[in-house]
Design a protein around this motif. Structure first.
Motif, short mmCIF file in Angstrom:
data_model
loop_
_atom_site.label_atom_id
_atom_site.label_comp_id
_atom_site.label_asym_id
_atom_site.label_seq_id
_atom_site.Cartn_x
_atom_site.Cartn_y
_atom_site.Cartn_z
N GLY A 104 0.82 -1.20 0.00
CA GLY A 104 0.00 0.00 0.00
C GLY A 104 0.85 1.25 0.00
N GLY A 105 1.09 1.80 1.17
CA GLY A 105 1.98 2.96 1.27
C GLY A 105 1.30 4.26 0.93
N SER A 143 0.06 7.81 8.29
CA SER A 143 -0.59 6.89 7.37
C SER A 143 -1.03 5.66 8.15
CB SER A 143 0.38 6.49 6.24
OG SER A 143 -0.29 5.69 5.29
N CYS A 144 -2.33 5.35 8.09
CA CYS A 144 -2.92 4.32 8.95
C CYS A 144 -3.26 3.05 8.17
CB CYS A 144 -4.17 4.86 9.61
SG CYS A 144 -3.89 6.27 10.70
N THR A 155 5.20 9.64 8.34
CA THR A 155 5.94 9.79 7.09
C THR A 155 6.25 11.25 6.81
OG1 THR A 155 3.95 10.02 5.71
CG2 THR A 155 4.69 7.79 6.18
N ASP A 156 7.22 11.45 5.95
CA ASP A 156 7.69 12.78 5.55
C ASP A 156 7.09 13.15 4.20
OD1 ASP A 156 9.08 15.08 4.94
OD2 ASP A 156 10.99 14.06 4.56
N ALA A 162 13.04 8.85 6.25
CA ALA A 162 12.41 7.54 6.20
C ALA A 162 11.18 7.51 7.10
CB ALA A 162 13.40 6.47 6.64
N ALA A 163 10.15 6.80 6.65
CA ALA A 163 8.95 6.63 7.46
C ALA A 163 9.27 5.82 8.72
CB ALA A 163 7.87 5.93 6.65
N VAL A 164 8.53 6.09 9.81
CA VAL A 164 8.77 5.43 11.10
C VAL A 164 7.46 4.83 11.59
CG1 VAL A 164 9.55 5.69 13.47
CG2 VAL A 164 10.61 7.06 11.66
#
Length: 386
Positions: A104-105, A143-144, A155-156, A162-164
C-alpha cells in the motif's frame, strides 16, 4: 468557535425519545444537520471530467492510477485514499495513501505557486491497506493501516526522511487520525463494526515514539458526557484494544476524523453518522444522522472521509451513495457540494484543501472501472468561502 452552541427546538417533534434518549438532563444539544440550500448553490451539469459542481468551480485530473503523473516520471499508485496538503515554500504538496494489500503505502505530488505539478514521488512503501490518516502540526503525515493489528506510520511529505512505525499508537484496524494541539493529543478512529474512538497522548508533544493510548468512555446514547481511560495493552494481542476497557463506547465502523476549534468530528459508516465531540466541556452529540433527516431524502449516505475549511464548513465524502461530497455548514445545513457521475463502483476519498483554501483535492478510488487500478485524483478550484 462553537459550531452548535445554541439550544434550538428539536427537529424531531420535540421528543427526546426520538433521539433514543440522547437529550439528557442539564445539557443543551442541537438537532443534527438537516437538508437545505448550501452556501454554493445548485450543482450544474457534469463537466468534461464527469463532475457536477456549483457555479464558479472547475475541476482537473491531476493523476490516474497506473499512469505517470503529468510532467513527472512517477507512476501514481492504485486505490488512492486518505490525503492532506502541506505548505512547500510558495507552493504546496498533496499526500495520498494507497489502500491496497500488500504494498500500500503513500505518495505525494508537489505543486508550484501557480498550481503547476513539479514532481511526484513515493513517501511510504511496504505497508498494507493504507486507508485514511492525518496531518500533524509538525508537518508529517500519519498513514494508517486498515487491517487487523494494523500500525500507524509517520511519514515525511517531502520524501526525505524515512517513514517510522509508531507502535505506541496501538495496533488495531486504524482508519483516520486528527491532531489536537491544545490538548496535545492525536485522535484515532477504528474501522470495526464495534470499533472504538481513541486518543494517543505522547510523552512529548511532537514526538510519537512513546505515550499512552486511551479509549473514549461514554454511555450508549447518541449524546452525553465522556471521559478517557488508558488501554492496558496497546499491542492488541491476544486481547483487542477495543475490548480491553469496560465502559468504552462502541461505534459502527469509524472512518474520517477532523479537529478544529476545540471540537473533533468523526464519521461512522455503519450508521451514516457524523459525531461531534465538544472538547471544552467533554460532551458529545450527533452532527448528522441520515435516519434523522426530517424531510426529503437524506443527502449524505455512505459517510466516509471528512475535512474542514477555514469558514468552519465540513466537507464529507461518500463511499458509494451517489458519489457526492456534501458540505455541513456551521448553522447545521447539509447540502451536496459536488457529485461524480459514472463512478458507481467507486468511493470518494482523501478530501483536503490547499494551504490557501482555494483548491480541494480528492480521489475517486476506483474510477469508472470499479477496480483499484482505475483510481483518479482530482483538483477542484473555485470561490470557497473563508
Amino acid at each position: 468557535m462553537e459550531r452548535r452552541n445554541l439550544l434550538r427546538a428539536a427537529v424531531l417533534g420535540g421528543s427526546a425519545a426520538a433521539l433514543g434518549g440522547s437529550l439528557w438532563r442539564g445539557a443543551a444539544y442541537a438537532a443534527p444537520a438537516q437538508p437545505g440550500t448550501g452556501p454554493y448553490g445548485a450543482l450544474r451539469s457534469p463537466d468534461a471530467n464527469g463532475i457536477r459542481l456549483p457555479n464558479g468551480f472547475t475541476s482537473r485530473v491531476i493523476a490516474r492510477s497506473g499512469q505517470r503523473v503529468s510532467g513527472t516520471s512517477y507512476t501514481w499508485h492504485n486505490a488512492p485514499d486518505g490525503g492532506a496538503c502541506y505548505t512547500d515554500g510558495s507552493g504546496w504538496i498533496y499526500v495520498s495513501n494507497s489502500e491496497i494489500n500488500p504494498s500500500g503505502g503513500a505518495s505525494a505530488i508537489k505543486f508550484s505557486s501557480t498550481g503547476t505539478i513539479t514532481s511526484a514521488y513515493r513517501i511510504l512503501s511496504g505497508t498494507r491497506t493504507n486507508c485514511a490518516g492525518g496531518k500533524t502540526p509538525w508537518n508529517t503525515w500519519l498513514s494508517c493501516e486498515e487491517v487487523s493489528l494494523g500500525y500507524v506510520y509517520e511519514t515525511d511529505p517531502w520524501g526525505v526522511k524515512a517513514a517510522v512505525r509508531r507502535d505506541a499508537m496501538g495496533r488495531f484496524k486504524h482508519e483516520a487520525a486528527a491532531a489536537d494541539p491544545v490538548r496535545k493529543v492525536i485522535y484515532l478512529t477504528e474501522d470495526e463494526s464495534n470499533g472504538r474512538f481513541y486518543r494517543f497522548v505522547p510523552t512529548t508533544w511532537g514526538d510519537l515514539s512513546s505515550g499512552t493510548l486511551q479509549v473514549m468512555i461514554a454511555g450508549s446514547a447518541t449524546s452525553g458526557s465522556f471521559t478517557w481511560k488508558n488501554v492496558p495493552d496497546p499491542d492488541g494481542s491476544p486481547t483487542s484494544t477495543r475490548t480491553q476497557v469496560s465502559g468504552s463506547k462502541s461505534f459502527s465502523g469509524g472512518e474520517g476524523c477532523h479537529y478544529a476549534d476545540d471540537t473533533v468530528w468523526f464519521t461512522t459508516k455503519g450508521d451514516n453518522r457524523v459525531w461531534q465531540l465538544n472538547l471544552t466541556n467533554n460532551t458529545y452529540e450527533l452532527a448528522y444522522d441520515d435516519s434523522l433527516v426530517t424531510s426529503g431524502t437524506a443527502p449524505l449516505t455512505g459517510v466516509d472521509n471528512i475535512t474542514g475549511s477555514s469558514s468552519g464548513d465540513l466537507f464529507v465524502a461518500e463511499d458509494g451513495g451517489n458519489m457526492e461530497i456534501c458540505v455541513i455548514t456551521p448553522d447545521d445545513v447539509i447540502a451536496p457540494f459536488l457529485r461524480i457521475d459514472g463512478h458507481s463502483g467507486s468511493e470518494i476519498t482523501g478530501p483536503a484543501f490547499s494551504p490557501d483554501g482555494r483548491r480541494l483535492y480528492f480521489s475517486s478510488q476506483r474510477g469508472t472501472s470499479g477496480s483499484s487500478s482505475g483510481g483518479i485524483t482530482y483538483e477542484v478550484t473555485g470561490p470557497f468561502r473563508s
